[in-house]
Design a protein around this motif. Sequence first.
Motif, PDB file in Angstrom:
ATOM      1  N   ALA A  24       0.948  -1.118   0.041  1.00 32.29           N
ATOM      2  CA  ALA A  24      -0.002   0.122  -0.035  1.00 32.29           C
ATOM      3  C   ALA A  24       1.099   1.347  -0.062  1.00 32.29           C
ATOM      4  CB  ALA A  24      -1.055  -0.034   1.190  1.00 32.29           C
ATOM      5  N   ASN A  25       0.370   2.261  -0.560  1.00 30.14           N
ATOM      6  CA  ASN A  25       1.175   3.692  -0.679  1.00 30.14           C
ATOM      7  C   ASN A  25       0.211   4.724  -0.026  1.00 30.14           C
ATOM      8  OD1 ASN A  25       1.402   6.195  -2.339  1.00 30.14           O
ATOM      9  ND2 ASN A  25       3.281   5.059  -2.299  1.00 30.14           N
ATOM     10  N   ALA A  26       0.998   5.698   0.443  1.00 33.48           N
ATOM     11  CA  ALA A  26       0.105   6.689   1.332  1.00 33.48           C
ATOM     12  C   ALA A  26      -0.913   7.479   0.273  1.00 33.48           C
ATOM     13  CB  ALA A  26       1.114   7.718   1.980  1.00 33.48           C
ATOM     14  N   ALA A  27      -0.094   7.901  -0.848  1.00 31.86           N
ATOM     15  CA  ALA A  27      -1.074   8.870  -1.828  1.00 31.86           C
ATOM     16  C   ALA A  27      -2.451   7.835  -1.980  1.00 31.86           C
ATOM     17  CB  ALA A  27      -0.187   8.943  -3.146  1.00 31.86           C
ATOM     18  N   ARG A  28      -2.379   6.561  -2.257  1.00 34.48           N
ATOM     19  CA  ARG A  28      -3.559   5.966  -2.860  1.00 34.48           C
ATOM     20  C   ARG A  28      -4.331   5.691  -1.757  1.00 34.48           C
ATOM     21  NH1 ARG A  28       0.691   2.567  -5.473  1.00 34.48           N
ATOM     22  NH2 ARG A  28       0.212   0.749  -4.145  1.00 34.48           N
ATOM     23  N   ILE A  29      -3.757   5.356  -0.565  1.00 33.54           N
ATOM     24  CA  ILE A  29      -4.589   5.268   0.731  1.00 33.54           C
ATOM     25  C   ILE A  29      -5.346   6.430   0.839  1.00 33.54           C
ATOM     26  CG2 ILE A  29      -4.664   4.983   3.018  1.00 33.54           C
ATOM     27  CD1 ILE A  29      -1.978   3.169   3.014  1.00 33.54           C
ATOM     28  N   GLY A  35     -12.423   9.315  -0.891  1.00 33.22           N
ATOM     29  CA  GLY A  35     -13.724   8.651  -1.929  1.00 33.22           C
ATOM     30  C   GLY A  35     -13.180   8.615  -3.425  1.00 33.22           C
ATOM     31  N   GLY A  36     -11.825   8.653  -3.539  1.00 35.73           N
ATOM     32  CA  GLY A  36     -11.155   8.311  -4.802  1.00 35.73           C
ATOM     33  C   GLY A  36     -11.394   7.090  -5.601  1.00 35.73           C
ATOM     34  N   ALA A  37     -10.779   7.078  -6.798  1.00 34.48           N
ATOM     35  CA  ALA A  37     -10.804   5.759  -7.500  1.00 34.48           C
ATOM     36  C   ALA A  37      -9.484   5.228  -8.012  1.00 34.48           C
ATOM     37  CB  ALA A  37     -11.863   5.824  -8.645  1.00 34.48           C
ATOM     38  N   CYS A  38      -8.573   6.014  -7.747  1.00 34.40           N
ATOM     39  CA  CYS A  38      -7.206   5.633  -8.146  1.00 34.40           C
ATOM     40  C   CYS A  38      -6.371   4.951  -7.020  1.00 34.40           C
ATOM     41  CB  CYS A  38      -6.369   6.846  -8.418  1.00 34.40           C
ATOM     42  SG  CYS A  38      -7.107   7.686  -9.979  1.00 34.40           S
ATOM     43  N   ASN A  39      -6.896   3.783  -6.642  1.00 33.22           N
ATOM     44  CA  ASN A  39      -6.351   3.056  -5.472  1.00 33.22           C
ATOM     45  C   ASN A  39      -6.395   1.446  -5.783  1.00 33.22           C
ATOM     46  OD1 ASN A  39      -9.069   2.352  -4.177  1.00 33.22           O
ATOM     47  ND2 ASN A  39      -8.810   4.597  -4.391  1.00 33.22           N
ATOM     48  N   PHE A  40      -5.622   0.519  -5.223  1.00 35.50           N
ATOM     49  CA  PHE A  40      -5.556  -0.663  -5.599  1.00 35.50           C
ATOM     50  C   PHE A  40      -6.118  -1.565  -4.200  1.00 35.50           C
ATOM     51  CE2 PHE A  40      -1.740   0.182  -8.006  1.00 35.50           C
ATOM     52  CZ  PHE A  40      -2.271   0.688  -9.045  1.00 35.50           C
ATOM     53  N   ALA A  41      -6.509  -2.863  -4.396  1.00 32.44           N
ATOM     54  CA  ALA A  41      -7.065  -3.626  -3.441  1.00 32.44           C
ATOM     55  C   ALA A  41      -6.284  -3.625  -2.001  1.00 32.44           C
ATOM     56  CB  ALA A  41      -7.343  -5.205  -3.694  1.00 32.44           C
ATOM     57  N   VAL A  42      -4.869  -3.532  -2.537  1.00 31.03           N
ATOM     58  CA  VAL A  42      -3.774  -3.408  -1.346  1.00 31.03           C
ATOM     59  C   VAL A  42      -3.989  -2.029  -0.345  1.00 31.03           C
ATOM     60  CG1 VAL A  42      -1.866  -2.542  -2.601  1.00 31.03           C
ATOM     61  CG2 VAL A  42      -1.416  -3.933  -0.682  1.00 31.03           C
ATOM     62  N   ASP A  43      -4.228  -1.003  -1.182  1.00 32.34           N
ATOM     63  CA  ASP A  43      -4.455   0.209  -0.439  1.00 32.34           C
ATOM     64  C   ASP A  43      -5.809   0.134   0.334  1.00 32.34           C
ATOM     65  OD1 ASP A  43      -2.074   1.526  -1.749  1.00 32.34           O
ATOM     66  OD2 ASP A  43      -3.379   1.290  -3.719  1.00 32.34           O
ATOM     67  N   SER A  88       2.267  15.803  -3.760  1.00 38.27           N
ATOM     68  CA  SER A  88       0.944  16.427  -4.068  1.00 38.27           C
ATOM     69  C   SER A  88      -0.282  15.257  -4.000  1.00 38.27           C
ATOM     70  CB  SER A  88       1.006  17.061  -5.313  1.00 38.27           C
ATOM     71  OG  SER A  88       1.319  16.342  -6.251  1.00 38.27           O
ATOM     72  N   GLY A  89       0.400  13.922  -4.319  1.00 32.18           N
ATOM     73  CA  GLY A  89      -0.592  12.968  -4.241  1.00 32.18           C
ATOM     74  C   GLY A  89      -1.367  12.881  -5.295  1.00 32.18           C
ATOM     75  N   VAL A  90      -2.511  11.828  -5.194  1.00 34.42           N
ATOM     76  CA  VAL A  90      -3.466  11.789  -6.357  1.00 34.42           C
ATOM     77  C   VAL A  90      -4.262  13.020  -6.359  1.00 34.42           C
ATOM     78  CG1 VAL A  90      -5.235  10.250  -7.307  1.00 34.42           C
ATOM     79  CG2 VAL A  90      -3.309   9.052  -6.113  1.00 34.42           C
ATOM     80  N   PRO A  91      -4.541  13.564  -7.317  1.00 36.38           N
ATOM     81  CA  PRO A  91      -5.529  14.402  -7.360  1.00 36.38           C
ATOM     82  C   PRO A  91      -6.969  14.181  -7.264  1.00 36.38           C
ATOM     83  CG  PRO A  91      -3.985  14.624  -9.394  1.00 36.38           C
ATOM     84  CD  PRO A  91      -3.914  13.197  -8.869  1.00 36.38           C
ATOM     85  N   ALA A 120       0.540   9.944 -13.183  1.00 39.69           N
ATOM     86  CA  ALA A 120       0.014   9.544 -14.111  1.00 39.69           C
ATOM     87  C   ALA A 120      -1.514  10.342 -14.297  1.00 39.69           C
ATOM     88  CB  ALA A 120      -0.198   8.164 -14.480  1.00 39.69           C
ATOM     89  N   HIS A 121      -2.312  10.145 -12.948  1.00 37.59           N
ATOM     90  CA  HIS A 121      -3.780  10.588 -12.854  1.00 37.59           C
ATOM     91  C   HIS A 121      -3.567  12.152 -12.861  1.00 37.59           C
ATOM     92  CE1 HIS A 121      -7.805  10.635 -12.082  1.00 37.59           C
ATOM     93  NE2 HIS A 121      -7.703  11.456 -11.183  1.00 37.59           N
ATOM     94  N   ALA A 122      -2.357  12.804 -12.314  1.00 40.89           N
ATOM     95  CA  ALA A 122      -2.426  14.136 -12.451  1.00 40.89           C
ATOM     96  C   ALA A 122      -2.243  14.774 -13.801  1.00 40.89           C
ATOM     97  CB  ALA A 122      -1.310  14.570 -11.350  1.00 40.89           C
ATOM     98  N   HIS A 123      -1.507  14.052 -14.654  1.00 41.53           N
ATOM     99  CA  HIS A 123      -1.448  14.436 -16.028  1.00 41.53           C
ATOM    100  C   HIS A 123      -2.698  14.317 -16.630  1.00 41.53           C
ATOM    101  CE1 HIS A 123       2.895  14.931 -16.651  1.00 41.53           C
ATOM    102  NE2 HIS A 123       3.239  13.743 -16.065  1.00 41.53           N
TER     103      HIS A 123
END
Length: 274
Positions: A24-29, A35-43, A88-91, A120-123
Amino acid sequence: MTDAGGTWREAEQALQAGIDYERANAARIYDYLLGGACNFAVDREQAAKILTQNPDMAYVCRANRDFLRRAVEWCLSQGITQFLDLGSGVPTAGNVHEIALAQDPDARVTYIDFEPVAVAHAHEVIGGLENVSVTRADMRDPEGVLAAPGVHDLLDPARPIALLTVAVLHFVPDPELPAVLARYRAATAPGSVHVMSHGSADHDDPELAARTRAIQDGYRGSATEVVLRTREEIRELLGGLELVPPGLVDIVDWPTPSPGARPTGGYAAIARIA
């Protein structure tokens, strides 16, 4: 199939890009808790662990996001229209550039993160916006960050900059962090500020301290474990600079007290660099 639902080829490309599906990664957690969607099951599994330790965690994330909005608006009110957002993390909704450009179309925002999904999502989010850039870089390398085209070519060093380190420094255990931050501040013009929020278990309320330590426990085993610094250590990260009133306070109480609001266990401050 991969955890993200792609093919083995996509998994190989992800690994080449530095994406770790196993930890797991802090940005995706953080993205998931907002309430975002850019995360995986491990997050999501790690987030569930964190919420078990401290059910307030989603509230803390939202409160921190609200602080970011208030801080950006305050900077704009002071005539500061350039933003260097480290970690900045996941937008998600309420990005720095959305807040800034809504009030000043000439504002400039550059995002820095190392996590490839966040970058990638920020782009995708910024599209073709001329005054916004995204750079994949390690914030612990100020020389590399400041020399990156997305930073060097966008921000005007002769004008004030808001250095944003919001909910990121407690994921950076580096003992050289005070010197790293000092290098960023040294590269800014007079009138610049350093915006910070940081988790801490240094509280007079023992229950609040315990809840914050529980968050730290919830991140154990992830790729980005939490370092809880004391108030004095957080102040040290700001280099002894003058703090904008009300100083170093709970996230919900900046810039004005919020009677009745549940404290988060995180501190927030804005320091005047010069």
